[in-house]
Write an enzyme that holds these catalytic residues in place. Sequence first.
Site, short mmCIF file in Angstrom:
data_model
loop_
_atom_site.label_atom_id
_atom_site.label_comp_id
_atom_site.label_asym_id
_atom_site.label_seq_id
_atom_site.Cartn_x
_atom_site.Cartn_y
_atom_site.Cartn_z
N LYS A 196 -5.42 4.72 3.28
CA LYS A 196 -5.60 6.18 3.34
C LYS A 196 -5.43 6.83 1.95
CE LYS A 196 -6.72 6.05 7.59
NZ LYS A 196 -5.94 5.84 8.79
C1 LIG Z 1 -5.81 5.44 10.32
C2 LIG Z 1 -6.05 6.35 11.44
C3 LIG Z 1 -5.08 6.64 12.41
C4 LIG Z 1 -3.79 5.88 12.52
O1 LIG Z 1 -3.00 5.90 11.41
P1 LIG Z 1 -1.75 4.93 11.32
O2 LIG Z 1 -0.92 5.54 10.23
O3 LIG Z 1 -2.28 3.57 10.95
O4 LIG Z 1 -1.05 4.92 12.62
C5 LIG Z 1 -5.33 7.62 13.35
N1 LIG Z 1 -6.51 8.27 13.37
C6 LIG Z 1 -7.49 8.00 12.50
C7 LIG Z 1 -8.75 8.78 12.57
C8 LIG Z 1 -7.30 7.02 11.53
O5 LIG Z 1 -8.30 6.73 10.68
#
Ligand SMILES: *Cc1c(COP(=O)(O)O)cnc(C)c1O
Length: 413
Positions: A196
């Site tokens: 991210k």
């Molecule tokens: C990555 C992601 C999540 C989950 O994030 P985590 O921190 O891995 O739990 C939720 N929604 C979307 C759209 C994502 O891309």
Amino acid sequence: MPRFELPEKRSIPFSKPFIDNSEIDAVCDVIKSGWLTSGQKVRAFEEAFSRFVGCRFAIAVNSCTSALHLSLEAIGVKRGDRIITSPMTFAATAEVIRYFDAIPVFIDIEENTLNIDVTKLESFLRKNYRKGNPFRAIIPVHYAGLPCEMDDILDLAKKYNLCVIEDAAHAFPAFYKGRMIGTIGDMTCFSFYATKNITTGEGGMVTTRREDWADRIRLMSLHGLSKSAWRRYTANGDWYYEIIAPGYKYNLTDIAAAIGLAQMKKVEKMWSRRIEIAQKYTKAFQQMDGIEPVHARWVVDPKSIRETAYKGKKTMHSWHLYVIKIDKKYLTLSRDEFIEKMKDYGIGTSVHFIPLHLHPYYRKNYNYIPQDFPVATKAYENIVSLPIYPSMNDEDVDYVINVVSCILRSYKR
Ligand SMILES: *Cc1c(COP(=O)(O)O)cnc(C)c1O
């Protein structure tokens, strides 16, 4: 392949975190300090994050998935409640609804943005809303980092008495009409997963302006223990605690928070590099037949982000993902073959997402067929996410552009 000259082969992974000695030193300091779990670093990370976003409360947790789960818990979601979201998202967005035995209700997406279609949302609510409202909340997903139509969503939420819990896993930082994501809905959930825009390895954050929800989320993120529990092992901490509710183990560690604090110092630098890459890609791809950059309209000049975002009341894309659509009218290769060709040339790509209604679990339990959400289904068949991250240099970006161009020319219809 190749009938066209390519530059020397490079290796471009799909994603890479932007880590330097500042994160490494920060983690070493935490480890040497002897305090590894949630403590001062987590508090400092929450403060830095809420200052940047301009939100009232920010609660750090160990993932965006737990952030979403705790948000639904805070509003008191019950078995059988309906929670509205987009099918064009990751597993997490809908699985947290199922944790409560509540029912995910998908609304199809808009072709241009791949965000939830507010026109369809409006007509769905108009037709299906009844007294004794089973619809509790909507979870808009800011796909790729492009904010959803929040004004319309907030209006509908007000009219139909829904909480708005944003899945902003892709949307840090991003602006909707001059307002930063994290200050708009009832609660906003961010992800600091390794891929991210900022990362803590694994991690997440909830922002809200309501103190009662903030307190509830904090409580439930650490076993439902009374407020001072996290301090109970410090020198001036108290040994006494009370279990207020059967909570979860969703706290972030100081090791992770130290990485997050170091990342926060680089947010604008990282964001502007993403914007630069998006601009470079878009300029090149708009000249080519056979692919369409889906969010081309939201490309801005990377040199003026501050003015554009803060003063211009503009919607600003985080550019977490750079998504293109393959146009089969022009090409003799499929999306899957395009991905294979990119891999042959050392370029990692991905597909965001396989819409939830196409997965066995949702098909089996809700009897979905692909045509139930035709826009999402059709988009899925053509989309590819290209590498975009701050450590990509101009040669890397040019290499991706050249390879794409070469594939398009080689497989021209
Ligand atoms: C990555 C992601 C999540 C989950 O994030 P985590 O921190 O891995 O739990 C939720 N929604 C979307 C759209 C994502 O891309």
